[in-house]
Scaffold this motif. Sequence first.
Motif, PDB file in Angstrom:
ATOM      1  N   GLY B 122      -7.592 -16.517 -11.894  1.00  0.00           N
ATOM      2  CA  GLY B 122      -7.947 -15.291 -12.615  1.00  0.00           C
ATOM      3  C   GLY B 122      -7.867 -14.041 -11.762  1.00  0.00           C
ATOM      4  N   ASP B 123      -7.779 -14.209 -10.447  1.00  0.00           N
ATOM      5  CA  ASP B 123      -7.601 -13.044  -9.567  1.00  0.00           C
ATOM      6  C   ASP B 123      -6.201 -12.437  -9.753  1.00  0.00           C
ATOM      7  OD1 ASP B 123     -10.112 -13.046  -8.485  1.00  0.00           O
ATOM      8  OD2 ASP B 123      -9.563 -14.156  -6.679  1.00  0.00           O
ATOM      9  N   PHE B 124      -6.002 -11.288  -9.117  1.00  0.00           N
ATOM     10  CA  PHE B 124      -4.731 -10.565  -9.236  1.00  0.00           C
ATOM     11  C   PHE B 124      -4.106 -10.309  -7.864  1.00  0.00           C
ATOM     12  CE2 PHE B 124      -7.321  -9.494 -12.897  1.00  0.00           C
ATOM     13  CZ  PHE B 124      -6.432  -9.576 -13.953  1.00  0.00           C
ATOM     14  N   VAL B 125      -2.792 -10.364  -7.801  1.00  0.00           N
ATOM     15  CA  VAL B 125      -2.062  -9.991  -6.591  1.00  0.00           C
ATOM     16  C   VAL B 125      -0.939  -9.032  -6.995  1.00  0.00           C
ATOM     17  CG1 VAL B 125      -0.515 -10.826  -4.767  1.00  0.00           C
ATOM     18  CG2 VAL B 125      -2.624 -12.062  -5.267  1.00  0.00           C
ATOM     19  N   LEU B 126      -0.854  -7.912  -6.282  1.00  0.00           N
ATOM     20  CA  LEU B 126       0.174  -6.900  -6.568  1.00  0.00           C
ATOM     21  C   LEU B 126       1.502  -7.312  -5.946  1.00  0.00           C
ATOM     22  CD1 LEU B 126      -2.106  -3.864  -5.619  1.00  0.00           C
ATOM     23  CD2 LEU B 126      -1.473  -4.543  -7.956  1.00  0.00           C
ATOM     24  N   ILE B 127       2.565  -7.206  -6.730  1.00  0.00           N
ATOM     25  CA  ILE B 127       3.903  -7.593  -6.237  1.00  0.00           C
ATOM     26  C   ILE B 127       4.919  -6.491  -6.525  1.00  0.00           C
ATOM     27  CG2 ILE B 127       3.598 -10.096  -6.477  1.00  0.00           C
ATOM     28  CD1 ILE B 127       5.252  -9.653  -9.201  1.00  0.00           C
ATOM     29  N   GLU B 128       5.975  -6.494  -5.733  1.00  0.00           N
ATOM     30  CA  GLU B 128       7.109  -5.607  -5.996  1.00  0.00           C
ATOM     31  C   GLU B 128       7.947  -6.164  -7.151  1.00  0.00           C
ATOM     32  OE1 GLU B 128       8.799  -4.125  -1.816  1.00  0.00           O
ATOM     33  OE2 GLU B 128       8.092  -6.191  -1.746  1.00  0.00           O
ATOM     34  N   GLN B 129       8.793  -5.308  -7.715  1.00  0.00           N
ATOM     35  CA  GLN B 129       9.796  -5.747  -8.697  1.00  0.00           C
ATOM     36  C   GLN B 129      11.175  -5.425  -8.140  1.00  0.00           C
ATOM     37  OE1 GLN B 129       8.915  -4.743 -12.878  1.00  0.00           O
ATOM     38  NE2 GLN B 129       7.500  -3.217 -12.058  1.00  0.00           N
TER      39      GLN B 129
END
Lengths: 422, 422
Positions: B122-129
């Motif tokens: 349920g946590d979030f990780v920011l990623i590039e596109q």
Amino acid sequence: MQVKLSDLGMRQRPSDITRLMTFALKQPNMLSLAAGFTDNESLPIEDIRELVEEIADSGAKGKTTLQYGTNKGRDRLRSLLAKRIRSLDTIHESQLDEKNLFISNGSQQALYLAIQTLCDPGDFVLIEQPTYFVFLEILQGFGVNAVAMPMREDGEIDLAGLERLLSQFESTGNLDKIKALYLVSYFSNPSGHCVSEKVKSDIGSLLSRQKVPIAVIEDAAYRELYYQHPFESRSTVVLESFNQLPVLYTSTLTKPYASGLKVGYAYCSDTKWLNSMLSVKGKQDFGTANFAQAILEYALASGRFDTHLTSLRGLYQSKMLTLHESLGDSLKSLGWEWEEPKGGLYLWLKSPNEMRTDGESQFHKSCIENGVFYVPGNLCHHGNEIRSQIRLSFGSLNLADIREAANRFLAAAESMTVSAIT
Amino acid sequence: MQVKLSDLGMRQRPSDITRLMTFALKQPNMLSLAAGFTDNESLPIEDIRELVEEIADSGAKGKTTLQYGTNKGRDRLRSLLAKRIRSLDTIHESQLDEKNLFISNGSQQALYLAIQTLCDPGDFVLIEQPTYFVFLEILQGFGVNAVAMPMREDGEIDLAGLERLLSQFESTGNLDKIKALYLVSYFSNPSGHCVSEKVKSDIGSLLSRQKVPIAVIEDAAYRELYYQHPFESRSTVVLESFNQLPVLYTSTLTKPYASGLKVGYAYCSDTKWLNSMLSVKGKQDFGTANFAQAILEYALASGRFDTHLTSLRGLYQSKMLTLHESLGDSLKSLGWEWEEPKGGLYLWLKSPNEMRTDGESQFHKSCIENGVFYVPGNLCHHGNEIRSQIRLSFGSLNLADIREAANRFLAAAESMTVSAIT
């Protein structure tokens, strides 16, 4: 459940095996009977030199051992290992499909993947007393509860007791939370005990009668490290009573050859479980180092592996006997007890009058002061208060150092007796 | 949450990278521009032969490369790697303590450990596109949500957009569930993009202003695989704006030398996080294969590693140029777009008129029919509907096969245009 970075340190307690191995490596004057290292002198560096020559001489095929391999492992190696299990268990090809076998980073990774894919936090796994202590750390790391099975005096699992235990779980509605039974079935780390075929077979029958499937994890890491004769007990891979159960059989090419290569293997009878483990392995490393696998494949195919293993058996027996006899009557006269193992790397000692031997005990301190180091037996237990056992490993020290370590251990034991009298 | 054995297959979906690699390895007539394999011809088997000779000739020290090592990795190797990062970042010894560096089973394992220790489901990780698609599989495996950061046209992260994104999370009370920001900062897999020092530095400042600590994971796997010049951007290890943030910098000795050895490394600025990762590693394998580490240590110390790497740079540039030019004007005239990378193993293509290129698309089928295989770009995205990109790897094929693969790809592209017209 939220975890902030500031709490990170709390998520995983320091690993005991890591701490012990690091400690042992960094104390040059300490003689360590602790970590389960293999014999230094006999490490097959000349074999490796020649195997790498052979690989390098074999053209494009040799070169591609330096390329990525597959997640599951090298086909020829897996085929050789399937043959090996068949030969140990005297079974036919049809009964053991090498499709169900994969290569892991030591058998350790296979055990880790097994629990990661089988269990959720709060689940239960049945263990022997004592058991492989790093396996207990794996369970703890996943928030899985170890449940010690009742044991007989002779070190075998008490089947009637196990049946009662399962009934208790059923009556409280928790039976379906028991996900696996873990067996260290040949020359156990830490006790040297082997599980008889009769007991093993009865376990299969008992589990097959349960209303939920309970997986069996058979850790056979020391199966081939017998001194004179293999222990006559076929594995759960072939025993009929396990036919309807999900079985994972793990072993290693590390302990019997060169631990620095870290290549293990596992056979899983349940395709879904196998695929689940492989899926996680695909994310952890997408395949064990291809070159290390190739070295072991060539070692097995050329017979070098078995030649080395045969010499290791004699070597470990002589090391075991050296430790066993150096402690011998002197230690026994102080009331210590142990049995002479028939394989493996360990003596499993019980102290007199249940004298404490854990990491906080006076005896442990006394050993360190005397310059000798051991694994406190309580690390190999869970859910009981047994603090009077010790695992001694004779794997890494040479014969002279084993004698000296035994003397230091004896001195510590004697000092405790004196201080108890005075 | 209970999982029964019958549900096991559901816990982990098959890994895309595993499937692609297996597929590519098993189709001898297929020319694969898919898997990120390294060049076969140049694999340094003669180096390895001589390095193993050197190890075997170095007496007891050499022999113990076949013994277990420590969980963290070989001291000398870690010291050499710390020096290496320092030299790339032109920093002083005091700013990068090798105590905070550990060896992993490829950089893959370090990424896996990072997410395993940082995140809960349920946590979030920011990623590039786009981003490294196996990293997305790691997140998915742990039930962690990938959150695509807004990107500028030039492939850089849109800082203003990122700030708005963080505000949205804060306003919904979810900011503390963002556990990390993942950057593939040098010659990215899949896009070949490099993150400028200015953008990187601004990210550090932005994250430092947040009310919760967000870790930064910098994946520098391709940093040293530039063709002519290193990309002039220091890493998050040294940039001042990251001083107060937990930073993990991962890289590998695999891609730039011999992928079959599978040795990566990671530097972590946060001691608690580091210890947490090491604790899990202690359970997964208690240390990466000592022998593979030793080979790379000797390769680095002797200069062989760098000699080989220098020749690889020229080789990969010529392979890139061969693919780039073979596709060249013909493909561009059909409306396809891509940029010539300055390092790494990949071309990143955009199809004309957003024509679908995903695994279910007509174009994908057409390529397979033509005997060429690629990674659909949608695997490198999350949370958007971009299905018109493609990753082509020129790592493993030789020049003649790259030309032939380009021809097959062109034929597929042309057939789509024809069928669109007719």
